[in-house]
Scaffold this active site. Structure first.
Site, PDB file in Angstrom:
ATOM      1  N   ARG A  34       9.068 -31.584  14.694  1.00  0.00           N
ATOM      2  CA  ARG A  34       9.794 -32.727  14.140  1.00  0.00           C
ATOM      3  C   ARG A  34      11.298 -32.533  14.112  1.00  0.00           C
ATOM      4  NH1 ARG A  34       5.538 -33.417   9.229  1.00  0.00           N
ATOM      5  NH2 ARG A  34       3.941 -34.622  10.363  1.00  0.00           N
ATOM      6  N   CYS A  55       3.817 -38.123   6.527  1.00  0.00           N
ATOM      7  CA  CYS A  55       3.247 -39.344   5.943  1.00  0.00           C
ATOM      8  C   CYS A  55       4.090 -39.899   4.796  1.00  0.00           C
ATOM      9  CB  CYS A  55       1.819 -39.099   5.467  1.00  0.00           C
ATOM     10  SG  CYS A  55       1.616 -37.720   4.312  1.00  0.00           S
ATOM     11  N   GLN A  61       2.162 -39.053  -4.499  1.00  0.00           N
ATOM     12  CA  GLN A  61       1.401 -38.810  -3.287  1.00  0.00           C
ATOM     13  C   GLN A  61      -0.089 -38.685  -3.551  1.00  0.00           C
ATOM     14  OE1 GLN A  61       5.117 -36.264  -1.518  1.00  0.00           O
ATOM     15  NE2 GLN A  61       3.128 -35.837  -0.620  1.00  0.00           N
ATOM     16  N   GLY A 105      -3.418 -36.649   1.287  1.00  0.00           N
ATOM     17  CA  GLY A 105      -2.355 -35.971   2.004  1.00  0.00           C
ATOM     18  C   GLY A 105      -2.602 -34.482   2.130  1.00  0.00           C
ATOM     19  N   HIS A 115       0.244 -43.408  -0.423  1.00  0.00           N
ATOM     20  CA  HIS A 115       1.400 -42.864  -1.119  1.00  0.00           C
ATOM     21  C   HIS A 115       2.263 -43.999  -1.672  1.00  0.00           C
ATOM     22  CE1 HIS A 115       0.257 -39.064   0.319  1.00  0.00           C
ATOM     23  NE2 HIS A 115       1.141 -38.864   1.279  1.00  0.00           N
ATOM     24  N   ASN A 126      -1.248 -43.540   3.664  1.00  0.00           N
ATOM     25  CA  ASN A 126      -0.778 -42.315   4.301  1.00  0.00           C
ATOM     26  C   ASN A 126      -1.631 -41.866   5.473  1.00  0.00           C
ATOM     27  OD1 ASN A 126      -2.386 -41.792   1.735  1.00  0.00           O
ATOM     28  ND2 ASN A 126      -2.591 -39.799   2.725  1.00  0.00           N
TER      29      ASN A 126
END
Length: 378
Positions: free
Chosen positions: A128, A158, A185, A189, A283, A356
């Site tokens: 990323r 997410c 969250q 997740g 989320h 998410n």
């Protein structure tokens, strides 16, 4: 394994324009992979072959809850497809490969798939922040997917995805300068282990008087904390991710770093606190967003209402605002509680919800793959 589409890169490029692109789903048996298969069955049928792939169990963290066995059959587009074991030859003839596997598996296998000629859409954190890998949200920066020196496009975290579509639309109009975010969250997740942990904890506290004295919930949980540092049932846990420098968590730093990269704002001021809550999936975030220009609620409503992938649900007088229980299973980012900050005419306060597992993972990956597929077949 050989296919009718194996061959040189030049030959494949010419062939792509004459056929539907072939897709591999690596991690098809996992939690996000199963959602992705459903999404592929719901959206426009732009694909030729869809090849399903699973890594061996030795390469998977049990917390992801993946079914490890290759050879099983899963349904996609109404057809049963056998799951293949991850190996170099499964990428023969594949044009786009979506990876939903742990970071270390992506780090090893995504470059192999790219070297075989596939464009990789990776849902892990392995690439990323790589400067040679675009981090893409199609509603915000679809153009970035066209420049991929390593043959890889990254899918954001997410939590970032749950808010960034709405913020991207507001940034385009007002110019974002600062974010202060608190996330709430869902346990999914943390994978299926997170979901199983919450369900077992809810069963343990149901019908009891727990939650009325210090430590009673923790004592009742015993060794059933699962992937969390504290009970989630009847509780909120101000922690998600792993410990980083100066007390920050990895999830909090992802929000900062990924928002900067997606929006093209390397100096954006971001402060985040990530909290785990007793919700299965979806989320939520409270967002304090400060802009370069003065904002209005009416203007923000107009921008968000016309933004692709955003739904405005904002009438507190009628009890209308997004909640995870109402949003779960849907694709858009839902926005409510839009207010101009009391002491700053350049700042907005928002409450945002997003599934998410869908937009936060599988749907965004599918959308990136569609963007790349359109390019390859143009």
């Amino acid at each position: 394994m050989t296919t009718p589409f194996s061959g040189t890169a030049t030959g494949r490029a010419g062939d792509r324009a004459a056929r539907k692109p072939h897709l591999a789903v690596v991690g098809a048996t996992g939690a996000v992979g199963s959602v992705l298969l459903g999404i592929l069955s719901e959206r426009a049928d732009i694909w030729g072959e869809i090849r399903l792939v699973a890594p061996p169990s030795s390469q998977l963290r049990s917390s992801r809850g993946d079914s490890h066995s290759a050879g099983r059959k899963l349904t996609v587009r109404g057809e049963e497809v056998e799951v293949l074991a991850l190996a170099e030859e499964v990428f023969d003839g594949i044009d786009i490969a979506v990876f939903d596997v742990p970071d270390e598996v992506s780090a090893q296998w995504a470059p192999i798939a790219a070297a075989k000629g596939a464009v990789v859409v990776d849902n892990s954190a392995a690439f990323r922040l790589d400067p040679d890998v675009p981090l893409v949200v199609p509603e915000v920066n679809a153009h970035a997917a066209r420049v991929r020196p390593r043959g890889i496009v990254a899918n954001p975290n997410c939590t970032t995805l749950s808010m960034i579509v709405a913020l991207g639309a507001l940034h385009a109009e007002y110019g974002l300068s600062e974010l202060i975010v608190s996330s709430y969250q869902a346990v999914s997740g943390a994978g299926r282990d997170g979901v199983d942990t919450l369900r077992s904890q809810l069963a343990a506290v149901s019908g009891t008087e727990l939650g009325t004295t210090p430590g009673d919930v923790r004592r009742a949980m015993g060794d059933t904390l699962g992937p969390f540092p504290a009970p989630v049932a009847l509780n909120v846990v101000p922690w998600a991710g792993s410990l980083q420098e100066d007390g920050w968590s990895s999830e909090e730093l992802k929000l900062r770093d990924e928002s900067r990269k997606i929006l093209g704002l390397p100096g954006l001021r971001v402060s985040a606190t990530c909290v785990r809550v007793p919700v299965i999936t979806t989320h939520s975030l409270t967002v304090h967003a400060r802009f370069e220009n003065e904002v209005t609620v009416a203007g923000a409503h107009e921008i968000l209402a016309s933004a692709p992938g955003v739904v405005v649900c904002d009438d507190p007088a009628q009890g209308e605002f997004p909640t995870p229980a109402d949003v779960v299973g849907t694709d858009p980012t839902w926005v409510g509680r839009v207010r101009r900050a009391l002491d700053d005419p350049r700042a907005l306060e928002l409450f945002v919800c997003g599934d998410n597992l869908r937009k936060g993972a599988a749907l965004n990956a599918a959308q990136i793959a569609e963007v790349v597929a359109a390019e390859l077949t143009a």
